[in-house]
Each structure stands twice: as C-alpha cells, then as structure tokens.
Design an enzyme around this catalytic site. Structure first.
Site, short mmCIF file in Angstrom:
data_model
loop_
_atom_site.label_atom_id
_atom_site.label_comp_id
_atom_site.label_asym_id
_atom_site.label_seq_id
_atom_site.Cartn_x
_atom_site.Cartn_y
_atom_site.Cartn_z
CG HIS A 120 44.48 -30.48 -17.44
ND1 HIS A 120 43.07 -30.53 -17.68
CD2 HIS A 120 45.03 -31.58 -17.01
CE1 HIS A 120 42.76 -31.70 -17.19
NE2 HIS A 120 43.91 -32.37 -17.16
CG ASP A 197 44.81 -25.59 -13.42
OD1 ASP A 197 44.84 -26.25 -12.22
OD2 ASP A 197 44.82 -26.21 -14.56
CD GLN A 200 49.20 -32.04 -11.29
OE1 GLN A 200 49.85 -32.50 -10.67
NE2 GLN A 200 48.31 -32.61 -11.95
CE LYS A 223 44.68 -33.34 -10.71
NZ LYS A 223 45.07 -34.28 -11.48
CB CYS A 361 44.06 -33.39 -20.11
SG CYS A 361 43.31 -35.04 -19.63
N1 7TS Z 1 44.62 -28.85 -14.29
C1 7TS Z 1 45.66 -29.64 -14.31
C2 7TS Z 1 47.06 -28.75 -14.36
C3 7TS Z 1 45.46 -30.97 -13.86
O1 7TS Z 1 46.82 -31.54 -14.00
C4 7TS Z 1 44.27 -31.68 -13.84
C5 7TS Z 1 44.36 -32.97 -14.03
C6 7TS Z 1 43.13 -30.94 -14.20
C7 7TS Z 1 43.38 -29.29 -14.42
C8 7TS Z 1 41.82 -31.30 -13.87
O2 7TS Z 1 41.56 -31.58 -12.56
P1 7TS Z 1 40.34 -32.57 -12.13
O3 7TS Z 1 40.67 -33.00 -10.87
O4 7TS Z 1 39.20 -31.51 -12.38
O5 7TS Z 1 40.23 -33.68 -13.33
N2 7TS Z 1 45.38 -33.72 -14.41
C9 7TS Z 1 45.42 -35.00 -14.78
C10 7TS Z 1 46.47 -35.61 -14.82
O6 7TS Z 1 47.54 -34.98 -15.22
N3 7TS Z 1 46.46 -36.92 -15.28
O7 7TS Z 1 45.31 -37.23 -15.10
C11 7TS Z 1 44.47 -36.14 -14.73
#
Ligand code: 7TS
Length: 407
Positions: A120, A197, A200, A223, A361
């Site tokens: 990501h 990371d 997910q 999430k 992303c």
């Molecule tokens: N890493 C992964 C694997 C992610 O899926 C996401 C967000 C992030 C980092 C960033 O997370 P945040 O909470 O700091 O924004 N992924 C997604 C997605 O797949 N669709 O919208 C956000």
C-alpha cells in the site's frame, strides 16, 4: 454466532437505490457494531474529560478508559507491555513514525530497505522519502504470478546491507498473506528489523507480535470495527526506548525549560497533544466484540466466504480474478473484461452493492498486473453467502449492460 452478527450493525439495515444494502468494502473501512457506537456515546455522555492531567473524577475516568483500551490492545496482539503500544491516527501515521524516527538512525548511504511491489502507498512512500534523505536504496522481493513471494527470493533480496524490511501481513488487493515469521527470521539474521503493515491482518486473524517476532507492527482501528481516527504502532520496547519522538508539545513532556526539555517515558513520549480518547474507547469496545466472537471463527467464516465467492465469480465468463487460487482472506479483486471498474462499481451501486474500484492505493502493483485499476469485493464477519449471490447476479446484469464491450 456469525448468523446473527448482522443484527449488531445498524447501518446494514437499509436500502440503497431500492435494494437492501450489501456492503463489500470492508478492506477500505469496516462497519461499526452498536456496542462500539454505544461505547463512544457513553464516553461523551458520562466520562468526557482530558486525560493524564485532571485530578477530578471525570479526568480520572477518561484516563482509565483511554489506558484501559491500551491494555486491551496490548493483550489482543500479545505485546509484552502497554509501553509497547503507541496510539496513532492509523496505520499510515504508525508507519511514518517508524520511517521518520527509527529510519534515519538505522539507515545510511548504501544501506537497503526491502519491500514488495504490492505494498500500500502508506508502506511505500515513507520508505521512498527515507531513502531519498539518507542515500539508501529500495529493493523489492519479486512477486510470483499469483502475487505471493517465496522465501528463496526473500533470502536473495535481504542482505547484510539491509537495515529494514517493510511488508504487509495481508495485501489489501490480492488476498495474499505473507510469511512474516519466516521473513522476520531472515531479516534478523542479517541484523535488519522487520516492520509489518498490519492494516488488513489485525481485523481478520489472530495476531501475536511475539510469535511473529516482528519489530514494529502498524494497525488501523477503523478496519476492525472501531471508529476512524484511531490506530496503533507496536514496537519492541528496546527499539522504542532508543527512538526520538516525532511530535513535540503538550502531553509528551516530562520537564520543559527555556532551552531544553525532556520527554515522558513510553508510550506517552510518542503521543504529543490531546490524544484520540473517544477513538481509543471505541477501539476497546471493538476488541471486546471481536473477542466475543473469536478471531478464529471470524477467519474461518471469511475464508469459507472467499472460497465461495471465488467459485461463483469464476463461473462468470470474461471475469478475471487476481491473486492466489486458495486465498486465506476475504478480499477478491477482479476485472470484468474491458469494462472499466468504475462502471462496474456504478452498476453494482444501483443494485445496492458497495464495492471499491480503482488502484486501491497500490499503483506499482497495478503496473505489475498491467491494469490501470480493478474492482474489489472485500468481506468481513457480517457478510453472507447471500451477499455473494447478490454480487454475482449484479455482475451478470453488468455484463448484459456492457455486452458490446465484452464482445
Ligand atoms: N496498509 C494497508 C495494507 C491498507 O490496506 C491500508 C488502507 C493502509 C495501509 C492505510 O491505512 P490507514 O487506515 O492509515 O488509511 N487500505 C485501504 C483500502 O484498501 N481501501 O481504502 C483504504
């Protein structure tokens, strides 16, 4: 238990464009159970005050609630101590703390930072920036056709020059799980740290940071049923102790002079300013909810659903699914012939079905897949086989609608 889960999520009980809502976008953000919404409401109606300062009753209740959530999260991911849990805004902020605080002290000219092309942007750009600042090089463990990596390739890519390995536990696009424990062992053998990371993985499977032996682990509350705006960075205590704060100001200080100041001990030295108190309270309630059902049960449910979705989707002529055949997580990414994923998502929305379309992303991954974007359905504990059936029949409708483009 799973069969009655939906009743706990008020938002799911509505019609979108005349059809009952089917929410298949939990990888972007999950929906929230009533228990979490009520916990946040109760906090604001009864306990709200700033933390770590007031001697008054509300102040100590708010502090207890905030620090109680930290204890729950520490246990949830099996950290050794609450000192290893820093509350952040989410995964992005957590990864940026590691890159900007730990990074410059660990990485110099000629050193290597190892990633995959599947990361990501939040687990890619902070390392690009660090490499630019320090003269380090980015290296990528090659991807197999199905998006997995091999330990053989990891062994070849990670060298004595490697100082940081940064990788997602679970991909948000490909439904791939990476062998973190084995990668951690390789990284450690070369004297590197591994940054995971966990955006997910944490919502969907049991995570044990000690068993994984990861050095840093980032996660997002939103999430995993919690409100937006709360997340965390786990770090091994010895590493965090040696790191400088990245935000300076109130809350994080011990003694402030005109020219010099000192910081609080862990974890507070990393939490400058009034923290995300209500968010942490919501995260605590979300963890309670997840544990009542059980992460193993959730994981089993999602794996079954993903297998069913894969089987049903593969019956649709002209539909390409990306990722491994036997996925272990509830993320299915696909394209329907040459129909633009945004058009697919628009037709599905008219049928009351929410999916995500775009590059998710992960632009470098899109280039590797040789597509500009994809459609993605992602499942969570509240999804059912009926949701998959609705998705499949709406996709068949989409196919009819765009028959010309599909040839
Ligand atoms: N890493 C992964 C694997 C992610 O899926 C996401 C967000 C992030 C980092 C960033 O997370 P945040 O909470 O700091 O924004 N992924 C997604 C997605 O797949 N669709 O919208 C956000």
């Amino acid at each position: 238990m799973i069969s009655t889960i939906r009743e706990h999520f008020p938002i799911l009980n509505q019609n979108i464009n005349g059809h009952p809502l089917v929410y298949l976008d939990s990888a972007a953000t999950s929906q929230k159970p009533r228990q979490v919404i009520e916990a946040v409401k109760k906090y604001y109606e009864w306990d709200n005050a700033n933390v770590h300062r007031g001697v008054h009753t509300l102040g100590s209740r708010a502090t207890d609630a905030y620090e109680g959530a930290r204890e729950k999260l520490a246990k949830f991911i099996n950290a050794r101590s609450t000192k290893e849990i820093i509350f952040t805004r989410g995964t992005t902020t957590a990864l940026n703390i590691v890159a900007s605080s730990y990074g410059p002290s660990a990485v110099g000219e000629g050193d290597e930072i190892v990633l995959t092309q599947m990361e990501h942007h939040s687990n890619l750009i902070p390392w690009q920036q660090l490499a630019k600042r320090t003269g380090a090089t980015l290296k990528y463990i090659p991807l197999q056709k199905d998006g997995t990596i091999t330990l053989e390739d990891a062994e070849k890519t990670i060298t004595d020059q490697t100082k940081i390995v940064a990788i997602a536990y679970v991909s948000n696009v490909m439904g791939v799980t990476h062998p973190i424990k084995e990668l951690a062992a390789i990284a450690h053998r070369h004297g590197a740290v591994i940054v995971v990371d966990g955006a997910q993985s944490t919502p969907h499977m049991k995570v044990d940071v000690q068993a994984l032996d990861c050095d840093f682990y980032a996660l997002s509350g939103h999430k995993m049923l919690a409100p937006t705006g709360i997340g965390a960075l786990y770090g091994k205590r010895s590493l965090l102790e040696a790191m400088d704060p990245v935000e300076f100001g109130g809350e994080m200080i011990d003694d402030v002079g005109l020219y010099e100041s000192t910081w609080k001990e862990l974890p507070w030295k990393f939490e400058g300013g009034t923290p995300i108190i209500a968010g942490a309270v919501g995260l605590g309630a979300a963890i309670d909810f997840l544990q009542e059902i059980g992460l193993d049960e959730i994981h089993r449910h999602e794996t079954t659903l993903a297998a069913y979705a894969e089987q049903r989707l593969s019956e649709i002529n002209g539909l390409t699914i990306y990722g491994p055949l036997k996925r272990k997580v509830g993320v299915v990414t696909f394209n329907l012939g040459d129909v633009h994923p945004h058009d697919v998502a628009t037709v599905l929305d008219a049928e009351g079905i929410a999916i995500r379309a775009g590059h998710h992303c992960c632009q470098p991954l899109m280039r590797w897949l040789e597509v500009s974007s994809t459609a993605r359905a992602s499942f969570y504990l509240y999804n059912t086989e009926e949701d998959v059936d609705r998705l499949v029949s709406a996709l068949l409708k989409t196919k009819e609608y765009f028959a010309d483009e599909l040839g």
